[in-house]
Write a protein that holds these residues in place. Sequence first.
Motif, PDB file in Angstrom:
ATOM      1  N   HIS A  79       6.014  10.846   0.367  1.00 34.68           N
ATOM      2  CA  HIS A  79       4.793   9.537   0.148  1.00 34.68           C
ATOM      3  C   HIS A  79       6.058   8.667  -0.631  1.00 34.68           C
ATOM      4  N   VAL A  80       5.395   7.250   0.518  1.00 33.89           N
ATOM      5  CA  VAL A  80       6.278   5.828   0.709  1.00 33.89           C
ATOM      6  C   VAL A  80       5.413   4.896  -0.241  1.00 33.89           C
ATOM      7  N   MET A  81       5.639   3.830  -0.678  1.00 33.01           N
ATOM      8  CA  MET A  81       5.546   2.460  -0.717  1.00 33.01           C
ATOM      9  C   MET A  81       5.808   1.401   0.195  1.00 33.01           C
ATOM     10  N   ILE A  82       4.724   0.638   0.674  1.00 30.90           N
ATOM     11  CA  ILE A  82       5.340  -0.200   1.692  1.00 30.90           C
ATOM     12  C   ILE A  82       4.960  -1.955   1.432  1.00 30.90           C
ATOM     13  N   SER A  83       5.291  -2.584   1.645  1.00 28.81           N
ATOM     14  CA  SER A  83       5.340  -3.608   1.677  1.00 28.81           C
ATOM     15  C   SER A  83       5.670  -4.924   2.261  1.00 28.81           C
ATOM     16  N   PHE A  84       4.623  -5.664   2.643  1.00 31.29           N
ATOM     17  CA  PHE A  84       5.180  -6.889   4.044  1.00 31.29           C
ATOM     18  C   PHE A  84       4.436  -7.962   3.929  1.00 31.29           C
ATOM     19  N   THR A  85       5.019  -9.179   5.162  1.00 33.49           N
ATOM     20  CA  THR A  85       4.785 -10.350   4.864  1.00 33.49           C
ATOM     21  C   THR A  85       5.079 -11.014   6.347  1.00 33.49           C
TER      22      THR A  85
ATOM     23  N   PHE B 295       0.857  -0.921   0.418  1.00 29.39           N
ATOM     24  CA  PHE B 295      -0.339  -0.411   0.062  1.00 29.39           C
ATOM     25  C   PHE B 295       0.754   0.986   0.080  1.00 29.39           C
ATOM     26  N   GLN B 296      -0.049   2.402  -0.220  1.00 27.10           N
ATOM     27  CA  GLN B 296       0.835   3.532  -0.261  1.00 27.10           C
ATOM     28  C   GLN B 296       0.148   4.616   0.687  1.00 27.10           C
ATOM     29  N   VAL B 297       1.988   5.001   1.219  1.00 30.27           N
ATOM     30  CA  VAL B 297       1.296   6.101   2.535  1.00 30.27           C
ATOM     31  C   VAL B 297       1.944   7.465   2.485  1.00 30.27           C
ATOM     32  N   ARG B 298       1.967   8.217   3.604  1.00 29.40           N
ATOM     33  CA  ARG B 298       2.499   9.021   3.801  1.00 29.40           C
ATOM     34  C   ARG B 298       3.159   9.112   5.517  1.00 29.40           C
ATOM     35  N   LEU B 299       4.314   9.722   4.923  1.00 34.01           N
ATOM     36  CA  LEU B 299       4.811   9.236   6.713  1.00 34.01           C
ATOM     37  C   LEU B 299       5.467  10.581   7.045  1.00 34.01           C
ATOM     38  N   LYS B 300       5.767  11.620   8.386  1.00 35.09           N
ATOM     39  CA  LYS B 300       5.976  12.843   8.896  1.00 35.09           C
ATOM     40  C   LYS B 300       7.623  12.574   9.295  1.00 35.09           C
ATOM     41  N   LEU B 301       8.625  13.062   8.385  1.00 38.19           N
ATOM     42  CA  LEU B 301       9.573  13.126   9.092  1.00 38.19           C
ATOM     43  C   LEU B 301      10.058  14.248  10.367  1.00 38.19           C
ATOM     44  N   LYS B 302      11.075  13.819  10.762  1.00 35.51           N
ATOM     45  CA  LYS B 302      11.812  14.613  11.438  1.00 35.51           C
ATOM     46  C   LYS B 302      11.553  16.055  11.567  1.00 35.51           C
ATOM     47  N   ASN B 303      12.246  16.802   9.925  1.00 34.45           N
ATOM     48  CA  ASN B 303      11.901  18.236   9.905  1.00 34.45           C
ATOM     49  C   ASN B 303       9.950  18.585   9.356  1.00 34.45           C
ATOM     50  N   GLY B 304       9.376  17.560   9.909  1.00 35.63           N
ATOM     51  CA  GLY B 304       8.088  18.477   9.609  1.00 35.63           C
ATOM     52  C   GLY B 304       7.725  18.364   8.388  1.00 35.63           C
ATOM     53  N   GLU B 305       7.920  17.365   6.902  1.00 37.22           N
ATOM     54  CA  GLU B 305       8.038  17.157   5.799  1.00 37.22           C
ATOM     55  C   GLU B 305       6.766  15.650   5.562  1.00 37.22           C
ATOM     56  N   VAL B 306       6.725  16.060   5.247  1.00 43.46           N
ATOM     57  CA  VAL B 306       6.122  15.040   4.527  1.00 43.46           C
ATOM     58  C   VAL B 306       6.054  14.249   3.501  1.00 43.46           C
TER      59      VAL B 306
ATOM     60  N   ILE C 110       9.870   2.014   0.472  1.00 43.80           N
ATOM     61  CA  ILE C 110      10.710   2.368  -0.963  1.00 43.80           C
ATOM     62  C   ILE C 110      10.247   4.244  -0.605  1.00 43.80           C
ATOM     63  N   ASN C 111      10.878   4.747  -0.897  1.00 38.89           N
ATOM     64  CA  ASN C 111      10.915   5.950  -1.186  1.00 38.89           C
ATOM     65  C   ASN C 111      10.719   6.439  -2.239  1.00 38.89           C
ATOM     66  N   ILE C 112       9.064   6.387  -2.615  1.00 34.53           N
ATOM     67  CA  ILE C 112       7.943   6.989  -4.234  1.00 34.53           C
ATOM     68  C   ILE C 112       7.550   8.296  -4.345  1.00 34.53           C
ATOM     69  N   ASP C 113       8.828   9.710  -3.288  1.00 37.56           N
ATOM     70  CA  ASP C 113       8.032  10.958  -2.799  1.00 37.56           C
ATOM     71  C   ASP C 113       7.671  11.709  -4.620  1.00 37.56           C
ATOM     72  N   LYS C 114       9.078  11.533  -5.058  1.00 38.32           N
ATOM     73  CA  LYS C 114       9.350  12.334  -6.674  1.00 38.32           C
ATOM     74  C   LYS C 114       8.675  11.860  -7.437  1.00 38.32           C
ATOM     75  N   ILE C 115       8.176  10.622  -7.497  1.00 35.63           N
ATOM     76  CA  ILE C 115       7.203  10.051  -8.257  1.00 35.63           C
ATOM     77  C   ILE C 115       5.466  10.502  -8.400  1.00 35.63           C
ATOM     78  N   ARG C 116       5.376  10.477  -6.520  1.00 38.08           N
ATOM     79  CA  ARG C 116       3.930  10.674  -7.127  1.00 38.08           C
ATOM     80  C   ARG C 116       3.742  12.053  -7.087  1.00 38.08           C
ATOM     81  N   ARG C 117       4.913  13.402  -6.875  1.00 37.49           N
ATOM     82  CA  ARG C 117       4.993  14.583  -6.763  1.00 37.49           C
ATOM     83  C   ARG C 117       4.599  14.247  -8.535  1.00 37.49           C
ATOM     84  N   LYS C 118       5.032  13.908  -9.744  1.00 39.49           N
ATOM     85  CA  LYS C 118       5.239  13.806 -10.386  1.00 39.49           C
ATOM     86  C   LYS C 118       4.244  13.979 -11.128  1.00 39.49           C
TER      87      LYS C 118
END
Length: 739
Positions: free
Chosen positions: A467-473, A454-465, A490-498
């Motif tokens: 976009h990441v893709m998370i996979s688990f088993t 699934f894809q969600v947003r994470l909160k970073l220590k600098n306050g920014e958001v 996986i960091n997909i922030d640049k892809i999502r913003r594009k």
Amino acid sequence: MRFLLAPLILFVFLLKPSYAIKKDTLKLQLKWRHQFQFAGYYAALIKGYYKEEGLNVELIPGGPNISPVQEILKGNADIGVFDPNVVLRNTKEKPLVVLSTIMQSSPYVIISLKRKNILKPSDLIGKTILADQDQGWNIFKAVLLKEGIKSDLIDVIPRKNDSEEIAEGKADAVVTYITTQPQRLQKLGLSVNMIRPVEYGVDFYGDVIFTTKSFAYENPERTDAFIRATLKGWEYAFEHEDELIDYILTLPGVKNYGNNRAFLKIEAQQVKKLVMPDLVQIGHMNIGRWQYMLQIYQQLGIADKKVSLKDFIYNSEDERLNKWLKPIVYAAIAAFIIIVVIVVINWQLRKLVKTKTAELSAEIENRKSAELSAKRNEEKLKLAIKSANIGIWDWDVINKKAFISRDWCEMLGIDYQPSLNKANLLDFVHPDDKIIALKSFKEFKRGNKKRQIFQVRLKLKNGEVLHVMISFTANNYTDKLRNKVSGIVINIDKIRRKEFQLIKVSEELMRSNNELKKFAYITSHNLRAPIVNIEALFGMLNVDTLNPEDLVIVNHIKASIDKLSGVLNDLIEIVSHEIKSEEKCSTNVNIEEVCVRVINSLESKLVKAHAKVKLELDVNTLFYPEKYLESAVFCLLSNAINYKSNHLNLEIHITSQLINNDVVLKVKDNGLGIDLKKNAGKMFGLYQRFHQHTEGRGIGLFILKSHVESLGGSIEVESEPNKGATFILRFPQPESLEM
């Protein structure tokens, strides 16, 4: 061990009747041309097995129109290689005997091209088959008998060459050998289907060795010697496959028929499967199986019901004479076996100890090598993960312990530790996206999927958001409650913003396009009313009262008004042909029904053009809006009529095929054609006409291309002047669509 065998062999040998083996050449007629099918005979010849038995053997290759049975009966050869049909040639006047069976299973198959869709015997009804009544077809008659199918429902024509004849369209299928012909067709780039008799409960022998009864029993010692040397040759052939292939490649004609090492290698594997040397002793025959084959032939009416197998199976003289020796031989063999077992067990134990010691040493070396390789791979994996900015994490949900890779700990603003206590990884997820993460974990806990993404947003220590893709088993598949999980982020922030930027641009373009369409439609309709008024006023004008000079000016004005009216009409037609969203609903369309409907609507024009329309549809179902398929066919048939040749009757050929999950529809005619070297770029343009003496406004192909491409398809054309044109339409189909 040999010194133990010597007395027994000598004892049996002294009891056997002695025959002098003639030194004359023994001629062996092969069933077909030189190939691996006869490797055992080549091995017996070149390794000197025949010579050791006092035989001088000549191998005669077969070929088209050469019957091994006829060659034996005519005296042109002494021994032949044939198939179970030899039982049908056994007569009281010219009795034959079978010396040995090489292939335990029949090599005959029915081969057809994949596109013919012949998958089972019932598919052969009404089809044309290439077959030699003397080789193979009788076996498939037995299959048809078992399946309850009359053989006269199938058209059988003689086979003159190899199976390539079906590639030339001479027949739908061919009866031939599985050992060579499938790969021969595949070498031509053709995919094939095969029907094997064994799959339908008919398992006849394959290649058998036979001769006349008189030749076999004239000198049993010679016959036995030939059988021994031949079977020994087959054993050598399977153990030294490459050596035999090298020899076969030197034989006359082998390379001329396209055989090479790879081809013979595949044939060798197929022959071995039919001979079954690992399961059955080479040369083994069973009288019960011969009886079964004869009964099938009798049921088919091929063999006389009075025919029997008496004296058909060769029984050497020493076998009959030695029946009374069996008890003595068995006792000797039993004693011999006891001695051999003791010797073999002792030898095997020593060999086993030696082997185990070598295996242990090899295992130690392999483990060292594997550990070193694993360490190198681990370093490579770490480098790849770091370069791709991928984070690794583990989470024990119950005990609230977690692990997060070092780089991602820094991004999230936590201190890196091998084990984080009282950790809830959901705390790092953006509040608006927590419901996505919770839903995924709940589905995983219920066991709906082995792996979650699934894809969600994470909160970073600098306050920014971010976009990441998370996979688990599951961390451990034995954990049925799934409380321990492992995954990656996986960091997909640049892809999502594009993506967001592209979506925004796309929406702006769609809005602009719709506004332009509305503007064009409104403008064309608004201009239409004044033009109609002007035309009406012009109709009221009395041109008879005008002087010649004014009349010329008025005619020019009238021509300009007509041209402007035509342009507006074309613009309205193009805009009105824009496919609405509700009309883009595709259904399973019957292509033949649509084509017939269009042909009927154009019947008068087709009759006037003396046209013939031929449908050849390999695929008859298309997932596409029916209205627009009918429009496309109508457009292409109308063009074919409009641009027909003045010297030829019009012929239109409509075909369909399934290629790479695309339905490809072709409409071909023999009309005037188009010079694509000059006009390729203009082919589907607006107001493009390439023959001025015919009717048309040059917008039909423009609208057709717009429709096809807006629905995900494509259109192209192949044409030459005075050689007609072929329009090729490709329609992508859903994966699940059954054709």
